[in-house]
Design an enzyme around this catalytic site. Sequence first.
Site, PDB file in Angstrom:
ATOM      1  N   SER A 228       0.828  -1.208   0.000  1.00 55.16           N
ATOM      2  CA  SER A 228       0.000   0.000   0.000  1.00 55.16           C
ATOM      3  C   SER A 228       0.867   1.265   0.000  1.00 55.16           C
ATOM      4  CB  SER A 228      -0.916  -0.012   1.211  1.00 55.16           C
ATOM      5  OG  SER A 228      -0.141  -0.135   2.380  1.00 55.16           O
ATOM      6  N   GLU A 247       6.394  -0.547  -5.450  1.00 53.06           N
ATOM      7  CA  GLU A 247       5.287  -0.897  -6.346  1.00 53.06           C
ATOM      8  C   GLU A 247       4.021  -0.761  -5.510  1.00 53.06           C
ATOM      9  OE1 GLU A 247       5.634  -1.490  -9.462  1.00 53.06           O
ATOM     10  OE2 GLU A 247       7.786  -1.831  -9.616  1.00 53.06           O
ATOM     11  N   LEU A 248       3.289   0.318  -5.710  1.00 46.32           N
ATOM     12  CA  LEU A 248       2.186   0.644  -4.798  1.00 46.32           C
ATOM     13  C   LEU A 248       0.836   0.517  -5.497  1.00 46.32           C
ATOM     14  CD1 LEU A 248       3.993   3.699  -3.164  1.00 46.32           C
ATOM     15  CD2 LEU A 248       4.134   1.279  -2.532  1.00 46.32           C
ATOM     16  N   CYS A 281      -3.476  -4.826  -7.992  1.00 47.03           N
ATOM     17  CA  CYS A 281      -3.082  -3.414  -7.953  1.00 47.03           C
ATOM     18  C   CYS A 281      -3.487  -2.681  -9.237  1.00 47.03           C
ATOM     19  CB  CYS A 281      -1.587  -3.292  -7.715  1.00 47.03           C
ATOM     20  SG  CYS A 281      -0.646  -4.441  -8.695  1.00 47.03           S
TER      21      CYS A 281
HETATM   22  P1  NDP Z   1       0.268  -3.657   2.907  1.00 48.03           P
HETATM   23  O1  NDP Z   1       0.979  -2.408   2.589  1.00 48.03           O
HETATM   24  O2  NDP Z   1      -0.665  -3.669   4.072  1.00 48.03           O
HETATM   25  O3  NDP Z   1       1.304  -4.839   3.201  1.00 48.03           O
HETATM   26  C1  NDP Z   1       2.322  -5.153   2.299  1.00 48.03           C
HETATM   27  C2  NDP Z   1       3.492  -5.734   3.060  1.00 48.03           C
HETATM   28  O4  NDP Z   1       4.051  -4.733   3.904  1.00 48.03           O
HETATM   29  C3  NDP Z   1       3.116  -6.898   3.996  1.00 48.03           C
HETATM   30  O5  NDP Z   1       4.169  -7.821   4.014  1.00 48.03           O
HETATM   31  C4  NDP Z   1       2.978  -6.206   5.330  1.00 48.03           C
HETATM   32  O6  NDP Z   1       3.150  -7.061   6.425  1.00 48.03           O
HETATM   33  C5  NDP Z   1       4.095  -5.188   5.246  1.00 48.03           C
HETATM   34  N1  NDP Z   1       3.938  -4.042   6.134  1.00 48.03           N
HETATM   35  C6  NDP Z   1       2.824  -3.592   6.756  1.00 48.03           C
HETATM   36  N2  NDP Z   1       3.102  -2.486   7.495  1.00 48.03           N
HETATM   37  C7  NDP Z   1       4.413  -2.229   7.303  1.00 48.03           C
HETATM   38  C8  NDP Z   1       5.303  -1.209   7.779  1.00 48.03           C
HETATM   39  N3  NDP Z   1       4.896  -0.230   8.564  1.00 48.03           N
HETATM   40  N4  NDP Z   1       6.582  -1.254   7.353  1.00 48.03           N
HETATM   41  C9  NDP Z   1       7.014  -2.219   6.523  1.00 48.03           C
HETATM   42  N5  NDP Z   1       6.234  -3.208   6.062  1.00 48.03           N
HETATM   43  C10 NDP Z   1       4.941  -3.215   6.440  1.00 48.03           C
HETATM   44  O7  NDP Z   1      -0.470  -4.127   1.584  1.00 48.03           O
HETATM   45  P2  NDP Z   1      -1.441  -5.368   1.348  1.00 48.03           P
HETATM   46  O8  NDP Z   1      -0.773  -6.660   1.701  1.00 48.03           O
HETATM   47  O9  NDP Z   1      -2.763  -5.076   1.960  1.00 48.03           O
HETATM   48  O10 NDP Z   1      -1.534  -5.333  -0.246  1.00 48.03           O
HETATM   49  C11 NDP Z   1      -2.386  -4.495  -0.892  1.00 48.03           C
HETATM   50  C12 NDP Z   1      -1.686  -3.294  -1.476  1.00 48.03           C
HETATM   51  O11 NDP Z   1      -0.599  -3.686  -2.286  1.00 48.03           O
HETATM   52  C13 NDP Z   1      -2.600  -2.496  -2.380  1.00 48.03           C
HETATM   53  O12 NDP Z   1      -2.415  -1.113  -2.169  1.00 48.03           O
HETATM   54  C14 NDP Z   1      -2.117  -2.881  -3.767  1.00 48.03           C
HETATM   55  O13 NDP Z   1      -2.423  -1.958  -4.759  1.00 48.03           O
HETATM   56  C15 NDP Z   1      -0.669  -3.011  -3.542  1.00 48.03           C
HETATM   57  N6  NDP Z   1      -0.061  -3.811  -4.607  1.00 48.03           N
HETATM   58  C16 NDP Z   1       0.728  -3.206  -5.537  1.00 48.03           C
HETATM   59  C17 NDP Z   1       1.251  -3.930  -6.597  1.00 48.03           C
HETATM   60  C18 NDP Z   1       2.163  -3.307  -7.601  1.00 48.03           C
HETATM   61  O14 NDP Z   1       2.891  -4.051  -8.257  1.00 48.03           O
HETATM   62  N7  NDP Z   1       2.175  -1.998  -7.790  1.00 48.03           N
HETATM   63  C19 NDP Z   1       0.943  -5.362  -6.762  1.00 48.03           C
HETATM   64  C20 NDP Z   1       0.110  -5.885  -5.721  1.00 48.03           C
HETATM   65  C21 NDP Z   1      -0.373  -5.126  -4.691  1.00 48.03           C
HETATM   66  P3  NDP Z   1       1.869  -7.624   7.249  1.00 48.03           P
HETATM   67  O15 NDP Z   1       1.087  -8.430   6.282  1.00 48.03           O
HETATM   68  O16 NDP Z   1       2.494  -8.402   8.332  1.00 48.03           O
HETATM   69  O17 NDP Z   1       1.103  -6.419   7.731  1.00 48.03           O
END
Ligand code: NDP
Length: 472
Positions: A228, A247-248, A281
């Site tokens: 995210s 990649e967000l 995403c």
């Molecule tokens: P999150 O940002 O919630 O989590 C992604 C990863 O980051 C997880 O491993 C999570 O761990 C970890 N994380 C959470 N908080 C932190 C922190 N403060 N510091 C470092 N790492 C952290 O995303 P989601 O898993 O909910 O995935 C959805 C998002 O990913 C959407 O916004 C989507 O658009 C994006 N995305 C982008 C893509 C791209 O290629 N541009 C492809 C796929 C998705 P934990 O699970 O333990 O919280």
Amino acid sequence: MEFRVFLGGAFRDGVAVREVQVPYDGRVFARVHTGDVGMLDEAVAAARKGFGAMRTMTRARRAEILLETRRRLLENADWMARVIASECGKPMREARLEVARGAGTLLFSAQEALALAGEEVPMDASAHGAGRMGMVIREPLGVIGAITPFNFPLNLSLHKIGPALAAGNAVVHKPASATPVSALELARYFQEAGLPEGALNVVPGPGAALGEALARHRDVAMVTFTGSPEVGVRLREIAGLKRVTLELGSNSAVIVEADADLELAAPQCVSGAYAHSGQVCISVQRIFVHDSLFAPFVERLAAGAAALRRGDPVEETTEVSSLISEGEAERVAEWIAEAVGAGARLVTGGEREGTRMRPAVVTDVPPSAKLLAKEAFGPVAGVNRFGDLGQAIGMVNASVYGLQASIFTRDIQKAFRAAREAEVGGFLINDVPQFRADQMPYGGVKLSGSGREGPHYAVEEMTERKLIVWRV
Ligand code: NDP
């Protein structure tokens, strides 16, 4: 089934154990050991040692290991698809596709290992460079911290691990807490394929603690994050001088022009919007349709959405399953209600039961509604109308995000005008923005991130150029 932390070439007990559930109905799929910051430090130390082996390994051997891992993945394709379907609630048919794509990512990474090369610098192109020869070699960075989301737990992990190893780096991988099993199974295939100890370490555990520790760690050279925007921005702030690839998210847009082929555009938008319940995403979220086609397009989209077969993700016939959690499903339902309260029309779907939601079509959505302005990441598409192409391109660009966008039109001038003017990392013509092939350069602008993935491009990000000059 129990899965343990992968650290220093071996599977070990963690500091706690967490249940992984099938989001569709909450049944327990696996128990997974998790690590803490102390264990993460150990993983980075192991990766430092692993890096020693990787950087001196021949390109040929790196490619062999990647290809052998690919062979093992394909041998276990059914099992891996079941793991993906179970832990992230992705329908089996899409989970199988993810495994096939993951195998492709490994193949492309192996090719990059073989092709990785520097260049000659024409030193005597400057008069004072005469009598010297110069070359640039490409060196790995060191330990790469990889943080991945839940929605493509295998292939997005491979988009980081494959190129990192191809370039001679070592990796510490923090998978999403909801979906750590595919990452740990993948680590087993790498181990069996002969990857040196410490070259890959997988530590599941709490994102904020472990992710931020990785981004801060002085022995980590690069952070590659998919997830995210909130977390991505925070990681960049704390990563200091480390290289950072982000990649967000996005709220991807499609333009359906007056001359579009509706028989192509509507079904493509159905799969683009509702595959994996819109938790992609680049899911189709905003659809801008020319006034003249608005009614027939909405009718086709709604019929397609309503016809999708809903069910348990591990059933082969399921087309739409659930969202990752009840909280996420509630949020999407609230956003639909907010849009309707502000004047939008709910044409079909949107009913929620626990983590499950019927695919929704909402039209005439006010631009300020969260459903249009933010990333929905759920099974909902917002359809609005436009009068001329300039207006439609303005609507596409009225977003804080910019990952991919697309247009359906038979007019090549219109297609290329939109391609040039759209503020995105990738633009597709007569296709949905949800399309991705794994060798493509893939990444966003604006709040959708920075840096590019796709093995060839990721290897660029994961290597540094070193100049060598000598007198001849
Ligand atoms: P999150 O940002 O919630 O989590 C992604 C990863 O980051 C997880 O491993 C999570 O761990 C970890 N994380 C959470 N908080 C932190 C922190 N403060 N510091 C470092 N790492 C952290 O995303 P989601 O898993 O909910 O995935 C959805 C998002 O990913 C959407 O916004 C989507 O658009 C994006 N995305 C982008 C893509 C791209 O290629 N541009 C492809 C796929 C998705 P934990 O699970 O333990 O919280």
